[in-house]
Scaffold this motif. Structure first.
Motif, PDB file in Angstrom:
ATOM      1  N   LEU A  37       0.404  54.593  -2.290  1.00  0.00           N
ATOM      2  CA  LEU A  37       1.082  53.402  -2.768  1.00  0.00           C
ATOM      3  C   LEU A  37       2.541  53.704  -3.111  1.00  0.00           C
ATOM      4  CD1 LEU A  37       0.510  52.827  -6.460  1.00  0.00           C
ATOM      5  CD2 LEU A  37      -0.991  54.438  -5.320  1.00  0.00           C
ATOM      6  N   ASP A  38       3.321  52.638  -3.163  1.00  0.00           N
ATOM      7  CA  ASP A  38       4.736  52.711  -3.556  1.00  0.00           C
ATOM      8  C   ASP A  38       5.562  53.645  -2.675  1.00  0.00           C
ATOM      9  OD1 ASP A  38       4.508  50.832  -5.623  1.00  0.00           O
ATOM     10  OD2 ASP A  38       3.748  52.358  -6.990  1.00  0.00           O
ATOM     11  N   ASN A  39       5.276  53.673  -1.395  1.00  0.00           N
ATOM     12  CA  ASN A  39       6.094  54.424  -0.446  1.00  0.00           C
ATOM     13  C   ASN A  39       7.158  53.502   0.121  1.00  0.00           C
ATOM     14  OD1 ASN A  39       4.623  57.072  -0.263  1.00  0.00           O
ATOM     15  ND2 ASN A  39       2.955  55.654   0.169  1.00  0.00           N
ATOM     16  N   ARG A  40       8.296  54.089   0.532  1.00  0.00           N
ATOM     17  CA  ARG A  40       9.384  53.307   1.123  1.00  0.00           C
ATOM     18  C   ARG A  40       9.766  53.913   2.466  1.00  0.00           C
ATOM     19  NH1 ARG A  40      12.932  54.377  -3.630  1.00  0.00           N
ATOM     20  NH2 ARG A  40      14.479  54.654  -2.016  1.00  0.00           N
ATOM     21  N   VAL A  41       9.976  53.037   3.447  1.00  0.00           N
ATOM     22  CA  VAL A  41      10.430  53.435   4.781  1.00  0.00           C
ATOM     23  C   VAL A  41      11.751  52.716   5.006  1.00  0.00           C
ATOM     24  CG1 VAL A  41       9.894  53.465   7.243  1.00  0.00           C
ATOM     25  CG2 VAL A  41       8.041  53.703   5.566  1.00  0.00           C
ATOM     26  N   GLU A  42      12.853  53.456   5.010  1.00  0.00           N
ATOM     27  CA  GLU A  42      14.193  52.862   5.055  1.00  0.00           C
ATOM     28  C   GLU A  42      15.099  53.589   6.035  1.00  0.00           C
ATOM     29  OE1 GLU A  42      15.718  53.229   1.087  1.00  0.00           O
ATOM     30  OE2 GLU A  42      14.339  51.734   0.282  1.00  0.00           O
ATOM     31  N   GLY A  43      15.881  52.827   6.778  1.00  0.00           N
ATOM     32  CA  GLY A  43      16.958  53.380   7.592  1.00  0.00           C
ATOM     33  C   GLY A  43      16.529  54.220   8.771  1.00  0.00           C
ATOM     34  N   ASN A  44      15.372  53.918   9.362  1.00  0.00           N
ATOM     35  CA  ASN A  44      14.842  54.709  10.467  1.00  0.00           C
ATOM     36  C   ASN A  44      14.901  53.961  11.791  1.00  0.00           C
ATOM     37  OD1 ASN A  44      13.682  57.051   8.886  1.00  0.00           O
ATOM     38  ND2 ASN A  44      12.695  55.325   7.885  1.00  0.00           N
ATOM     39  N   TYR A  45      14.827  54.699  12.869  1.00  0.00           N
ATOM     40  CA  TYR A  45      14.706  54.163  14.217  1.00  0.00           C
ATOM     41  C   TYR A  45      13.295  54.496  14.680  1.00  0.00           C
ATOM     42  CZ  TYR A  45      19.682  53.347  14.113  1.00  0.00           C
ATOM     43  OH  TYR A  45      20.916  52.883  13.784  1.00  0.00           O
ATOM     44  N   ILE A  46      12.435  53.483  14.784  1.00  0.00           N
ATOM     45  CA  ILE A  46      11.019  53.691  15.055  1.00  0.00           C
ATOM     46  C   ILE A  46      10.687  53.061  16.404  1.00  0.00           C
ATOM     47  CG2 ILE A  46       8.682  53.277  14.210  1.00  0.00           C
ATOM     48  CD1 ILE A  46       9.997  53.084  11.365  1.00  0.00           C
ATOM     49  N   GLY A  47      10.402  53.906  17.391  1.00  0.00           N
ATOM     50  CA  GLY A  47      10.109  53.447  18.748  1.00  0.00           C
ATOM     51  C   GLY A  47      11.334  53.378  19.639  1.00  0.00           C
ATOM     52  N   THR A  48      12.487  53.797  19.132  1.00  0.00           N
ATOM     53  CA  THR A  48      13.740  53.756  19.890  1.00  0.00           C
ATOM     54  C   THR A  48      14.416  55.123  19.812  1.00  0.00           C
ATOM     55  OG1 THR A  48      15.207  53.169  18.054  1.00  0.00           O
ATOM     56  CG2 THR A  48      14.052  51.366  19.133  1.00  0.00           C
ATOM     57  N   VAL A  87      23.991  47.506  10.283  1.00  0.00           N
ATOM     58  CA  VAL A  87      24.769  46.271  10.121  1.00  0.00           C
ATOM     59  C   VAL A  87      25.000  46.039   8.634  1.00  0.00           C
ATOM     60  CG1 VAL A  87      24.896  43.801  10.644  1.00  0.00           C
ATOM     61  CG2 VAL A  87      23.709  45.344  12.213  1.00  0.00           C
ATOM     62  N   GLY A  88      25.896  46.803   8.040  1.00  0.00           N
ATOM     63  CA  GLY A  88      26.268  46.599   6.655  1.00  0.00           C
ATOM     64  C   GLY A  88      25.242  47.052   5.637  1.00  0.00           C
ATOM     65  N   ASN A  89      24.030  47.354   6.052  1.00  0.00           N
ATOM     66  CA  ASN A  89      23.006  47.794   5.123  1.00  0.00           C
ATOM     67  C   ASN A  89      22.190  48.887   5.802  1.00  0.00           C
ATOM     68  OD1 ASN A  89      20.831  48.157   3.460  1.00  0.00           O
ATOM     69  ND2 ASN A  89      20.806  46.039   2.792  1.00  0.00           N
ATOM     70  N   VAL A  90      22.405  50.098   5.403  1.00  0.00           N
ATOM     71  CA  VAL A  90      21.784  51.219   6.117  1.00  0.00           C
ATOM     72  C   VAL A  90      20.314  51.422   5.777  1.00  0.00           C
ATOM     73  CG1 VAL A  90      23.951  52.438   6.433  1.00  0.00           C
ATOM     74  CG2 VAL A  90      22.600  52.868   4.382  1.00  0.00           C
ATOM     75  N   ALA A  91      19.749  50.651   4.851  1.00  0.00           N
ATOM     76  CA  ALA A  91      18.338  50.826   4.502  1.00  0.00           C
ATOM     77  C   ALA A  91      17.401  50.030   5.404  1.00  0.00           C
ATOM     78  CB  ALA A  91      18.095  50.460   3.042  1.00  0.00           C
ATOM     79  N   GLY A  92      17.937  49.197   6.285  1.00  0.00           N
ATOM     80  CA  GLY A  92      17.079  48.487   7.234  1.00  0.00           C
ATOM     81  C   GLY A  92      16.582  49.438   8.308  1.00  0.00           C
ATOM     82  N   ASN A  93      15.453  49.129   8.918  1.00  0.00           N
ATOM     83  CA  ASN A  93      14.882  49.917  10.010  1.00  0.00           C
ATOM     84  C   ASN A  93      15.071  49.179  11.326  1.00  0.00           C
ATOM     85  OD1 ASN A  93      13.244  52.119   8.534  1.00  0.00           O
ATOM     86  ND2 ASN A  93      12.559  50.242   7.538  1.00  0.00           N
ATOM     87  N   VAL A  94      15.185  49.928  12.410  1.00  0.00           N
ATOM     88  CA  VAL A  94      15.070  49.355  13.747  1.00  0.00           C
ATOM     89  C   VAL A  94      13.681  49.741  14.230  1.00  0.00           C
ATOM     90  CG1 VAL A  94      15.896  49.415  16.126  1.00  0.00           C
ATOM     91  CG2 VAL A  94      17.529  49.518  14.241  1.00  0.00           C
ATOM     92  N   ILE A  95      12.834  48.732  14.482  1.00  0.00           N
ATOM     93  CA  ILE A  95      11.458  48.965  14.917  1.00  0.00           C
ATOM     94  C   ILE A  95      11.271  48.191  16.205  1.00  0.00           C
ATOM     95  CG2 ILE A  95       9.019  48.825  14.330  1.00  0.00           C
ATOM     96  CD1 ILE A  95       9.900  48.647  11.361  1.00  0.00           C
ATOM     97  N   SER A  96      11.127  48.909  17.327  1.00  0.00           N
ATOM     98  CA  SER A  96      11.101  48.233  18.618  1.00  0.00           C
ATOM     99  C   SER A  96      10.383  49.085  19.648  1.00  0.00           C
ATOM    100  CB  SER A  96      12.552  47.983  19.067  1.00  0.00           C
ATOM    101  OG  SER A  96      12.599  47.313  20.284  1.00  0.00           O
TER     102      SER A  96
END
Length: 111
Positions: A37-48, A87-96
């Motif tokens: 619980l309480d894990n965070r996944v931030e700023g990663n490229y997942i599947g790309t 895009v202005g916020n590095v904690a978002g993930n790219v998941i594709s």
């Protein structure tokens, strides 16, 4: 990557914290069980690749199943509300480009 413990940070919002999680036969990240619980996944490229595209090396680098799979693990956070990687916020993930879902199933705080 299998997570079965609590309070882990995968990636982050500081320089050098980004991960490329691709080309796995199963899920890119699998968070499992009530103790995860309480894990965070931030700023990663997942599947790309690191550029957020799907062509690096030979073929499609996407993961063989889901990009992120949450299995009975409560209160985990994927990215931050409104976060978009690069895009202005590095904690978002790219998941594709994963064979399954981008992120799922339930128990996510935000996407």
């Amino acid at each position: 990557m299998l997570i079965e413990s609590e309070s882990n940070l995968i990636g982050g919002d500081v320089a050098g914290a980004t991960n490329v999680i691709s080309a796995n036969r199963t899920d890119g990240i699998h968070t499992e069980g009530p103790g995860a619980l309480d894990n965070r996944v931030e700023g990663n490229y997942i599947g790309t690749d690191i550029n957020g595209t799907y062509l690096f090396g030979q073929g499609d680098p996407g993961n063989g199943q889901d990009g992120i799979f949450i299995d009975g693990a409560p209160d985990n956070q994927i990215g931050i509300p409104g976060g978009v990687a690069g895009v202005g916020n590095v904690a978002g993930n790219v998941i594709s480009d994963n064979s399954g879902a981008g992120a799922g199933p339930p128990h996510l705080k935000s996407q």
